[in-house]
Design a protein around this motif. Structure first.
Motif, mmCIF file in Angstrom:
data_model
loop_
_atom_site.group_PDB
_atom_site.id
_atom_site.type_symbol
_atom_site.label_atom_id
_atom_site.label_comp_id
_atom_site.label_asym_id
_atom_site.label_seq_id
_atom_site.Cartn_x
_atom_site.Cartn_y
_atom_site.Cartn_z
ATOM 1 N N ASP A 133 -14.369 -2.146 53.913
ATOM 2 C CA ASP A 133 -15.379 -1.151 54.245
ATOM 3 C C ASP A 133 -16.025 -0.603 52.974
ATOM 4 O OD1 ASP A 133 -16.677 0.722 56.201
ATOM 5 O OD2 ASP A 133 -15.618 2.200 54.979
ATOM 6 N N ALA A 134 -15.202 -0.304 51.966
ATOM 7 C CA ALA A 134 -15.726 0.224 50.702
ATOM 8 C C ALA A 134 -16.565 -0.831 49.979
ATOM 9 C CB ALA A 134 -14.575 0.683 49.810
ATOM 10 N N ASP A 135 -16.127 -2.088 50.065
ATOM 11 C CA ASP A 135 -16.851 -3.179 49.411
ATOM 12 C C ASP A 135 -18.225 -3.366 50.047
ATOM 13 O OD1 ASP A 135 -16.780 -5.448 47.496
ATOM 14 O OD2 ASP A 135 -16.992 -6.633 49.330
ATOM 15 N N LYS A 136 -18.279 -3.279 51.377
ATOM 16 C CA LYS A 136 -19.560 -3.400 52.073
ATOM 17 C C LYS A 136 -20.517 -2.300 51.631
ATOM 18 C CE LYS A 136 -21.679 -3.080 56.644
ATOM 19 N NZ LYS A 136 -21.458 -3.000 58.107
ATOM 20 N N LYS A 137 -20.042 -1.061 51.580
ATOM 21 C CA LYS A 137 -20.897 0.060 51.195
ATOM 22 C C LYS A 137 -21.341 -0.062 49.735
ATOM 23 C CE LYS A 137 -18.947 3.330 54.534
ATOM 24 N NZ LYS A 137 -18.126 4.553 54.730
ATOM 25 N N ALA A 138 -20.437 -0.520 48.864
ATOM 26 C CA ALA A 138 -20.792 -0.690 47.457
ATOM 27 C C ALA A 138 -21.838 -1.782 47.292
ATOM 28 C CB ALA A 138 -19.536 -1.018 46.647
ATOM 29 N N HIS A 139 -21.722 -2.830 48.098
ATOM 30 C CA HIS A 139 -22.675 -3.930 48.028
ATOM 31 C C HIS A 139 -24.060 -3.476 48.457
ATOM 32 C CE1 HIS A 139 -23.888 -8.215 49.475
ATOM 33 N NE2 HIS A 139 -24.511 -7.868 48.373
ATOM 34 N N GLU A 140 -24.162 -2.801 49.606
ATOM 35 C CA GLU A 140 -25.455 -2.320 50.070
ATOM 36 C C GLU A 140 -26.042 -1.296 49.093
ATOM 37 O OE1 GLU A 140 -27.189 -3.469 52.525
ATOM 38 O OE2 GLU A 140 -25.708 -4.738 53.525
ATOM 39 N N GLU A 141 -25.178 -0.483 48.494
ATOM 40 C CA GLU A 141 -25.607 0.494 47.491
ATOM 41 C C GLU A 141 -26.240 -0.215 46.293
ATOM 42 O OE1 GLU A 141 -23.169 4.205 45.840
ATOM 43 O OE2 GLU A 141 -22.381 2.298 45.096
ATOM 44 N N ALA A 142 -25.613 -1.314 45.863
ATOM 45 C CA ALA A 142 -26.122 -2.064 44.718
ATOM 46 C C ALA A 142 -27.475 -2.699 45.021
ATOM 47 C CB ALA A 142 -25.120 -3.145 44.317
ATOM 48 N N VAL A 143 -27.645 -3.213 46.240
ATOM 49 C CA VAL A 143 -28.929 -3.813 46.623
ATOM 50 C C VAL A 143 -30.018 -2.747 46.646
ATOM 51 C CG1 VAL A 143 -30.183 -5.046 48.430
ATOM 52 C CG2 VAL A 143 -27.794 -5.628 47.957
ATOM 53 N N GLN A 144 -29.736 -1.622 47.255
ATOM 54 C CA GLN A 144 -30.720 -0.542 47.368
ATOM 55 C C GLN A 144 -31.180 -0.042 46.007
ATOM 56 O OE1 GLN A 144 -28.708 2.401 49.723
ATOM 57 N NE2 GLN A 144 -28.557 1.067 51.511
ATOM 58 N N ASN A 145 -30.268 -0.021 45.049
ATOM 59 C CA ASN A 145 -30.605 0.494 43.721
ATOM 60 C C ASN A 145 -31.180 -0.570 42.793
ATOM 61 O OD1 ASN A 145 -29.710 3.485 43.487
ATOM 62 N ND2 ASN A 145 -28.024 2.504 44.577
ATOM 63 N N GLY A 146 -31.191 -1.823 43.249
ATOM 64 C CA GLY A 146 -31.899 -2.877 42.532
ATOM 65 C C GLY A 146 -31.039 -3.727 41.633
ATOM 66 N N GLY A 147 -31.467 -4.975 41.481
ATOM 67 C CA GLY A 147 -30.868 -5.861 40.492
ATOM 68 C C GLY A 147 -29.930 -6.925 41.012
ATOM 69 N N LEU A 148 -29.227 -6.670 42.111
ATOM 70 C CA LEU A 148 -28.248 -7.632 42.598
ATOM 71 C C LEU A 148 -28.948 -8.736 43.391
ATOM 72 C CD1 LEU A 148 -25.299 -8.480 42.942
ATOM 73 C CD2 LEU A 148 -25.210 -7.042 44.982
ATOM 74 N N ILE A 149 -28.801 -9.977 42.958
ATOM 75 C CA ILE A 149 -29.445 -11.111 43.621
ATOM 76 C C ILE A 149 -28.504 -11.765 44.625
ATOM 77 C CG2 ILE A 149 -30.514 -13.380 43.292
ATOM 78 C CD1 ILE A 149 -31.393 -12.444 40.520
ATOM 79 N N LEU A 150 -27.261 -11.997 44.207
ATOM 80 C CA LEU A 150 -26.316 -12.718 45.057
ATOM 81 C C LEU A 150 -24.915 -12.159 44.911
ATOM 82 C CD1 LEU A 150 -25.759 -16.447 45.740
ATOM 83 C CD2 LEU A 150 -24.045 -15.294 44.342
ATOM 84 N N TYR A 151 -24.211 -12.149 46.020
ATOM 85 C CA TYR A 151 -22.775 -11.870 46.032
ATOM 86 C C TYR A 151 -22.121 -12.987 46.832
ATOM 87 C CZ TYR A 151 -18.355 -9.471 47.201
ATOM 88 O OH TYR A 151 -17.037 -9.142 47.371
ATOM 89 N N TRP A 152 -21.192 -13.668 46.218
ATOM 90 C CA TRP A 152 -20.469 -14.759 46.894
ATOM 91 C C TRP A 152 -18.974 -14.504 46.751
ATOM 92 C CZ3 TRP A 152 -16.639 -18.080 45.563
ATOM 93 C CH2 TRP A 152 -16.384 -19.140 46.431
ATOM 94 N N TYR A 153 -18.223 -14.758 47.812
ATOM 95 C CA TYR A 153 -16.774 -14.629 47.714
ATOM 96 C C TYR A 153 -16.110 -15.730 48.520
ATOM 97 C CZ TYR A 153 -17.408 -12.105 52.169
ATOM 98 O OH TYR A 153 -17.771 -11.732 53.432
ATOM 99 N N GLY A 154 -15.005 -16.203 48.003
ATOM 100 C CA GLY A 154 -14.268 -17.264 48.670
ATOM 101 C C GLY A 154 -13.186 -16.708 49.571
#
Length: 226
Positions: A133-154
């Protein structure tokens, strides 16, 4: 190959019935949604990644990037076909774990991007719910604030439990700014408690004018991208 339901939450690992014959080896790339009004470039490519019938379809975020430059837009398109080339990606050198040689950009593009790899092993018995849950929120936060192109996890290796995740940023400055955001700070605190091992590696992803392919280089300090 990963089995993907395209209407599911991309931050949550998919579940499988006991009848499934194929293990989850990795998940599709999770690309940041483009800014409103920005359209993907429509250049032709001979990249084998685009013609591979086995390549997983990418997922996208709910949030949109506030802006993106032309070269990063070309990279974003190429990364639709990003995937590991070995089931042992969690222990392989980063440069050898993914299909970098299949990704092609226009020859006129010249730029560099900042890349972070996360090698991890979950602590036995740890509760993954709060962390996801925290990872999802941090990811969306990073997109909203700019710069993150891709997140990939295995997915964790069935024997060793080791895993690999990676982020590609428009710049190191964007990544550094994300580190101070509240959801990211919470995610990192939970990760420290949830993982037995959590190692970071940093790289410079470089595209030179006159070439079509990317170069993956160890980060050696200084600014990367813009």
């Amino acid at each position: 190959m990963a089995e993907v339901a395209h209407n599911r939450d991309p931050h949550v690992l998919p579940t499988f019935s006991r009848r499934s014959q194929s293990p989850i080896l990795y998940l599709p790339p999770l690309l940041s949604s483009l800014p409103v009004g920005v359209v993907q470039p429509n250049y032709s490519t001979s990249s084998p990644a685009f013609s591979s019938p086995s390549a997983p379809r990418p997922l996208s975020t709910d949030s949109r990037l506030p802006s993106i430059d032309q070269a990063s837009l070309s990279l974003h398109r190429a990364l639709h076909n990003f995937h590991p080339i070995t089931d042992e990606y969690a222990t392989m050198p980063y440069k050898e774990a993914f299909n970098w040689e299949e990704l092609e950009l226009p020859e006129e593009d010249e730029r560099e991007w900042y890349t972070v790899a996360f090698r991890s092993k979950r602590r036995e018995g740890s509760d993954g719910g709060p962390l996801y849950d925290a990872d999802k929120k941090a990811h969306e936060e990073a997109v909203q604030n700019g710069g993150l192109i891709l997140y990939w996890y295995g997915t964790p290796h069935p024997q060793s439990g080791l895993n690999l995740a990676t982020c590609i940023w428009q710049s190191r400055a964007h990544a550094a700014a994300a580190n101070s955001r509240p959801h990211h700070i919470r995610a990192m605190r939970l990760a420290a408690a949830s993982y037995e091992r959590y190692d970071l590696e940093r790289y410079r992803l470089r595209k030179l004018k006159g070439e079509r392919h990317l170069r993956v280089e160890a980060y050696d300090g200084g600014d990367v991208g813009w």
